[in-house]
Design a protein around this motif. Structure first.
Motif, mmCIF file in Angstrom:
data_model
loop_
_atom_site.group_PDB
_atom_site.id
_atom_site.type_symbol
_atom_site.label_atom_id
_atom_site.label_comp_id
_atom_site.label_asym_id
_atom_site.label_seq_id
_atom_site.Cartn_x
_atom_site.Cartn_y
_atom_site.Cartn_z
ATOM 1 N N GLN B 33 0.837 -1.192 0.000
ATOM 2 C CA GLN B 33 0.000 0.000 0.000
ATOM 3 C C GLN B 33 0.876 1.247 0.000
ATOM 4 O OE1 GLN B 33 -3.241 -0.295 2.905
ATOM 5 N NE2 GLN B 33 -2.890 -2.509 3.075
ATOM 6 N N TYR B 35 0.850 5.375 1.011
ATOM 7 C CA TYR B 35 0.197 6.385 1.832
ATOM 8 C C TYR B 35 0.864 7.729 1.608
ATOM 9 C CZ TYR B 35 -2.298 2.840 4.531
ATOM 10 O OH TYR B 35 -3.133 1.820 4.915
ATOM 11 N N GLN B 37 1.374 11.629 3.499
ATOM 12 C CA GLN B 37 1.288 12.360 4.755
ATOM 13 C C GLN B 37 1.678 13.807 4.530
ATOM 14 O OE1 GLN B 37 4.075 11.384 7.939
ATOM 15 N NE2 GLN B 37 2.482 11.718 9.463
ATOM 16 N N GLY B 42 -2.021 13.097 9.819
ATOM 17 C CA GLY B 42 -2.000 11.644 9.765
ATOM 18 C C GLY B 42 -1.777 11.147 8.344
ATOM 19 N N LEU B 43 -1.665 9.844 8.208
ATOM 20 C CA LEU B 43 -1.443 9.254 6.888
ATOM 21 C C LEU B 43 -2.768 9.015 6.187
ATOM 22 C CD1 LEU B 43 1.174 8.465 8.594
ATOM 23 C CD2 LEU B 43 1.487 6.721 6.839
ATOM 24 N N HIS B 45 -4.542 6.956 3.016
ATOM 25 C CA HIS B 45 -4.350 5.826 2.102
ATOM 26 C C HIS B 45 -4.544 6.285 0.660
ATOM 27 C CE1 HIS B 45 -5.697 2.162 -0.081
ATOM 28 N NE2 HIS B 45 -4.706 1.645 0.594
ATOM 29 N N LEU B 48 -3.842 0.487 -2.988
ATOM 30 C CA LEU B 48 -3.427 -0.842 -2.553
ATOM 31 C C LEU B 48 -3.254 -1.720 -3.790
ATOM 32 C CD1 LEU B 48 -5.037 -2.990 0.266
ATOM 33 C CD2 LEU B 48 -4.760 -3.940 -2.029
ATOM 34 N N PHE B 88 4.734 7.119 1.692
ATOM 35 C CA PHE B 88 5.235 5.909 2.334
ATOM 36 C C PHE B 88 4.663 4.674 1.650
ATOM 37 C CE2 PHE B 88 7.085 7.787 6.146
ATOM 38 C CZ PHE B 88 6.431 8.999 6.240
ATOM 39 N N LEU B 100 0.755 -3.578 8.958
ATOM 40 C CA LEU B 100 1.528 -2.906 7.933
ATOM 41 C C LEU B 100 2.901 -2.533 8.450
ATOM 42 C CD1 LEU B 100 -1.012 -0.501 6.225
ATOM 43 C CD2 LEU B 100 -0.274 -2.774 5.515
#
Lengths: 114, 112
Positions: B33, B35, B37, B42-43, B45, B48, B88, B100
């Motif tokens: 996945q 991500y 930020q 926060g991260l 999504h 995927l 990330f 994860l």
């Protein structure tokens, strides 16, 4: 945002004091996680939970404990805070999408241990 | 120990250019996945990709996965200043509780 609330969002505490961070979710997610984020390390898993009273250690669990007495709350406790635990802490849940694999994060709790 | 390792650590480009970030990992995975930020947040999504998939698209994002090389890439096309963030990769290891494992991230700066 998967209904995640972290508290407190910011905290300064003294070395040796206990600290509890709370993660609250409103969407009945079964799986919950605590990560810490430090420069140069990305996010590292501290503990996770796969149900009420079911928890397990992640890769950096030393100095931390967790509890999950009800589905909606996952608590992270630093029994005796140290300066090395100064970090940003993120709670996460596994989403209920079709794959069941997407992880959703809270906004983070900034902890400074002085 | 970290599973995913992103490359480069930092990337600086002009608006309109494409940005490519790479991720390498070590063990067998169920999925990988990506991500994003933003600073102080926060991260979020992004996308995927499962272990049996080779490529996936979402808007201006294109992700590839090469399980034989244990690597993935994220391409952001026609970048915008608003794409400035850290990115990330995270791997979901086979047999895990969807734990994860994240890499250290790539810091992307897109200049107007």
């Amino acid at each position: 945002d998967a209904g995640i609330t972290q508290s407190p969002r910011h905290k300064v505490t003294e070395t040796g004091t206990p600290v509890t961070l709370r993660c609250h979710q409103t969407e009945n997610h079964r799986y919950m996680y605590w990560y810490r984020q430090d420069p140069g390390h990305g996010l590292r898993l501290i503990h996770y939970s796969y149900g009420v009273k079911d928890t397990d250690k992640g890769e950096v669990s030393d100095g931390y404990s967790v509890s999950r007495s009800k589905t909606e709350d996952f608590l992270l406790t630093l029994e005796s805070a140290t300066s090395s635990q100064t970090s940003v802490y993120f709670c996460a849940v596994r989403g209920q999408d079709f794959s069941g694999n997407t992880i959703y994060f809270g906004e983070g709790s900034w902890l400074t241990v002085v | 120990s970290q599973q995913g390792e992103e490359d480069p650590q930092a990337l600086s480009i002009q608006e309109g250019e494409n940005a490519t970030m790479n991720c390498s990992y070590k063990t067998s995975i169920n999925n990988l996945q990506w991500y994003r930020q933003n600073s102080g947040r926060g991260l979020v999504h992004l996308i995927l990709i499962r272990s049996n998939e080779r490529e996936k698209h979402s808007g201006r994002l294109r992700v590839t996965l090469d399980t034989s090389k244990k690597s993935s890439s994220l391409l952001i096309t026609a970048s915008r200043a608003a794409d400035t963030a850290s990115y990330f990769c995270a791997t979901d290891e086979s047999g895990g509780y969807n734990k994860l494992i994240f890499g250290a991230g790539t810091r992307l700066a897109v200049h107007p």
